[in-house]
Enzyme design. Structure first.
Site, mmCIF file in Angstrom:
data_model
loop_
_atom_site.group_PDB
_atom_site.id
_atom_site.type_symbol
_atom_site.label_atom_id
_atom_site.label_comp_id
_atom_site.label_asym_id
_atom_site.label_seq_id
_atom_site.Cartn_x
_atom_site.Cartn_y
_atom_site.Cartn_z
ATOM 1 N N HIS A 55 28.264 25.404 18.783
ATOM 2 C CA HIS A 55 28.864 24.395 17.904
ATOM 3 C C HIS A 55 29.879 23.513 18.631
ATOM 4 O O HIS A 55 30.112 22.386 18.230
ATOM 5 C CB HIS A 55 29.463 25.069 16.670
ATOM 6 C CG HIS A 55 28.408 25.617 15.756
ATOM 7 N ND1 HIS A 55 28.280 25.241 14.442
ATOM 8 C CD2 HIS A 55 27.395 26.490 15.976
ATOM 9 C CE1 HIS A 55 27.257 25.871 13.893
ATOM 10 N NE2 HIS A 55 26.693 26.654 14.807
ATOM 11 N N SER A 78 36.784 21.088 21.762
ATOM 12 C CA SER A 78 37.330 20.318 20.634
ATOM 13 C C SER A 78 37.336 21.106 19.329
ATOM 14 O O SER A 78 38.241 20.947 18.510
ATOM 15 C CB SER A 78 36.565 19.003 20.451
ATOM 16 O OG SER A 78 35.206 19.255 20.151
ATOM 17 N N ASP A 204 17.351 39.517 12.136
ATOM 18 C CA ASP A 204 16.242 40.429 12.470
ATOM 19 C C ASP A 204 16.734 41.852 12.242
ATOM 20 O O ASP A 204 17.892 42.062 11.858
ATOM 21 C CB ASP A 204 15.681 40.177 13.883
ATOM 22 C CG ASP A 204 16.562 40.668 15.018
ATOM 23 O OD1 ASP A 204 17.637 41.262 14.756
ATOM 24 O OD2 ASP A 204 16.180 40.453 16.188
ATOM 25 N N THR A 206 17.361 44.127 14.276
ATOM 26 C CA THR A 206 18.154 44.667 15.383
ATOM 27 C C THR A 206 19.241 43.679 15.824
ATOM 28 O O THR A 206 19.212 43.191 16.957
ATOM 29 C CB THR A 206 17.243 44.974 16.584
ATOM 30 O OG1 THR A 206 16.492 43.769 16.893
ATOM 31 C CG2 THR A 206 16.267 46.100 16.296
ATOM 32 N N ASP A 211 16.637 41.444 21.761
ATOM 33 C CA ASP A 211 15.225 41.805 21.894
ATOM 34 C C ASP A 211 14.376 40.680 21.301
ATOM 35 O O ASP A 211 14.889 39.587 21.046
ATOM 36 C CB ASP A 211 14.952 43.153 21.203
ATOM 37 C CG ASP A 211 15.268 43.103 19.715
ATOM 38 O OD1 ASP A 211 15.579 42.009 19.193
ATOM 39 O OD2 ASP A 211 15.210 44.161 19.071
HETATM 40 FE FE1 HEB Z 1 22.615 29.492 14.915
HETATM 41 C C1 HEB Z 1 24.184 31.902 12.997
HETATM 42 C C2 HEB Z 1 21.985 27.665 12.070
HETATM 43 C C3 HEB Z 1 20.960 27.152 16.804
HETATM 44 C C4 HEB Z 1 23.708 31.054 17.801
HETATM 45 N N1 HEB Z 1 23.021 29.747 12.944
HETATM 46 C C5 HEB Z 1 23.698 30.786 12.361
HETATM 47 C C6 HEB Z 1 23.809 30.544 10.963
HETATM 48 C C7 HEB Z 1 23.209 29.353 10.694
HETATM 49 C C8 HEB Z 1 22.698 28.850 11.947
HETATM 50 C C9 HEB Z 1 23.073 28.662 9.338
HETATM 51 C C10 HEB Z 1 24.527 31.460 9.929
HETATM 52 C C11 HEB Z 1 25.983 31.092 9.816
HETATM 53 C C12 HEB Z 1 26.648 31.923 8.723
HETATM 54 O O1 HEB Z 1 27.525 32.761 9.075
HETATM 55 O O2 HEB Z 1 26.296 31.790 7.543
HETATM 56 N N2 HEB Z 1 21.649 27.755 14.517
HETATM 57 C C13 HEB Z 1 21.459 27.189 13.300
HETATM 58 C C14 HEB Z 1 20.643 26.009 13.432
HETATM 59 C C15 HEB Z 1 20.374 25.867 14.742
HETATM 60 C C16 HEB Z 1 20.995 26.972 15.437
HETATM 61 C C17 HEB Z 1 20.216 25.118 12.288
HETATM 62 C C18 HEB Z 1 19.571 24.765 15.434
HETATM 63 C C19 HEB Z 1 18.113 24.962 15.285
HETATM 64 N N3 HEB Z 1 22.395 29.158 16.929
HETATM 65 C C20 HEB Z 1 21.699 28.132 17.487
HETATM 66 C C21 HEB Z 1 21.828 28.175 18.914
HETATM 67 C C22 HEB Z 1 22.617 29.237 19.223
HETATM 68 C C23 HEB Z 1 22.954 29.864 17.948
HETATM 69 C C24 HEB Z 1 21.193 27.201 19.897
HETATM 70 C C25 HEB Z 1 23.014 29.679 20.585
HETATM 71 C C26 HEB Z 1 24.159 29.766 21.089
HETATM 72 N N4 HEB Z 1 23.726 31.154 15.312
HETATM 73 C C27 HEB Z 1 23.970 31.677 16.579
HETATM 74 C C28 HEB Z 1 24.549 32.994 16.443
HETATM 75 C C29 HEB Z 1 24.715 33.228 15.066
HETATM 76 C C30 HEB Z 1 24.182 32.058 14.391
HETATM 77 C C31 HEB Z 1 24.922 33.917 17.598
HETATM 78 C C32 HEB Z 1 25.279 34.486 14.376
HETATM 79 C C33 HEB Z 1 26.735 34.363 14.028
HETATM 80 C C34 HEB Z 1 27.181 35.623 13.294
HETATM 81 O O3 HEB Z 1 26.516 36.665 13.311
HETATM 82 O O4 HEB Z 1 28.241 35.563 12.650
HETATM 83 CA CA CA Z 2 17.617 41.592 17.766
#
Ligand code: HEB
Ligand code: CA
Length: 343
Positions: A55, A78, A204, A206, A211
């Site tokens: 971001h 920033s 997901d 995990t 992975d």
């Molecule tokens: Fe991400 C988370 C969207 C690309 C890394 N993401 C996230 C969320 C959303 C998004 C809505 C949730 C937040 C809250 O807390 O509610 N992305 C998005 C979009 C795009 C993206 C629409 C374009 C296609 N990402 C991305 C990239 C990277 C990322 C290229 C690399 C560095 N994300 C991320 C992470 C997370 C997220 C590490 C988680 C955080 C936490 O866990 O807290």
């Molecule tokens: Ca995973």
């Protein structure tokens, strides 16, 4: 070759580095690991620190500059230098928290804010098992003004909007294929603010592992919402408890990216190498690489707290065991795996 591998001794008396400018990063790393990432864990702080890198960095627009408007400075800090402005931009929702948590760390070290954000994200990601070694640079110039609103992609944007934005920010480098590579980051992710009724909904099964399950599970037929339905930017996921962003869903099914998305399934090496590559370039958007020092070596493998090289039973006769740092903090003990639950 001694000339190629010559290292400088750091003033801390403990570490060596290929460039003296990297020495300060060891203390930042250890402070982050001990006091932000709970002794080196892939928790929400690590996930949010990684999200913050994106971001900050993506808020740069050569297209706006071409129209005579200020287009933001990319990876220039920033978002944390002007938090009262940028964390109020809609796509940055929730990032006020990690900016606030990182503030005392920025204050007690001597890095630019821009360097700090990218470094914290790289160290945080390293705590997720299976993650690649992410780039760490020092020497970025800090922002003197906030980025304009409208440059960070939203989960309800179309693939066209997202591809166009990422290509603009990177002067054409982040095409639709590299956009898929960047989205590998969603393998260690959860949403706190997409569904206002639930937080910590993983992308997901995990979220603590780097992975390829994100690429598997986003391809499942959507059948349910993990919390409330009808939220902007959310579509049905295929697994209870899991949230699916509309943008991940549509990019996984877009004819330009579907095969690239699928190519990550089961390909751990690809999930590491492609993200390592794009993070390197993401993390220096808007900066001049010739003014930066590459300190990626500081983001290295490590021993758990209390363990050192002296504890290693080195057995390979050909090469010495790598010299690894020890995570700070009290020695930990590893929790037992519970026995199967026999009914
Ligand atoms: Fe991400 C988370 C969207 C690309 C890394 N993401 C996230 C969320 C959303 C998004 C809505 C949730 C937040 C809250 O807390 O509610 N992305 C998005 C979009 C795009 C993206 C629409 C374009 C296609 N990402 C991305 C990239 C990277 C990322 C290229 C690399 C560095 N994300 C991320 C992470 C997370 C997220 C590490 C988680 C955080 C936490 O866990 O807290
Ligand atoms: Ca995973």
């Amino acid at each position: 070759n001694a000339a190629l591998t010559r290292r400088v001794a750091c003033p801390d008396g403990k570490n060596t580095a290929t460039n003296a400018a990297c020495c300060q990063l060891f203390a930042v790393r250890d402070d982050l690991q001990e006091n932000l990432f709970h002794g080196g864990l892939c928790t929400a702080e690590a996930h949010e620190s990684l999200r913050l890198t994106f971001h900050d960095a993506i808020a740069i627009s050569p297209a706006m500059e071409a129209q005579g408007k200020f287009g933001g400075g990319g990876a220039d800090g920033s978002i944390a230098i002007f938090p009262e402005i940028e964390t109020n931009f809609h796509p940055n929702i929730g990032l006020d928290e990690i900016v606030e948590l990182q503030k005392p760390f920025v204050a007690r070290h001597n890095l630019s804010v821009a360097d700090f954000i990218q470094f914290a994200g790289a160290i945080g990601a390293s705590n997720c098992a299976g993650a690649p070694q992410l780039a760490a640079f020092v020497g970025r110039k800090d922002a003197t003004r906030p980025a304009p609103d409208g440059l960070v992609p939203e989960p309800f944007h179309t693939p066209d909007q997202i591809f166009e934005r990422l290509a603009d920010a990177s002067q054409g480098e982040f095409d639709e294929i590299l956009t898929v590579w960047l989205l590998t980051a969603h393998t260690v992710a959860a949403a706190n603010d997409v569904d206002p009724t639930r937080s910590g909904l993983p992308f997901d099964s995990t979220p603590e592992l780097w992975d390829t399950q994100f690429f598997v599970e986003t391809q499942l037929r959507g059948t349910l919402f993990p919390g409330s339905g009808g939220n902007q930017g959310e579509v049905e996921s295929g697994i209870a408890g899991e949230i699916r962003l509309q943008s991940d869903h549509t990019i996984a099914r877009d004819s330009r990216t579907a095969c690239e998305w699928q190519s990550f399934v089961g390909n751990q090496t690809k999930a590491q190498q492609m993200f390592q590559f794009v993070f390197h370039d993401l993390s220096i958007l808007g900066q001049d690489i010739n003014q930066l020092v590459d300190c990626t070596e500081v983001n290295e493998a490590h021993f758990p707290p209390g363990i050192t090289n002296a504890d290693v039973e080195q057995a390979c006769a050909d090469t010495p065991f790598p010299t690894l740092p020890t995570l700070p903090g009290p020695a930990t003990s590893v929790a037992a795996v519970p026995k199967p639950n026999l009914k």
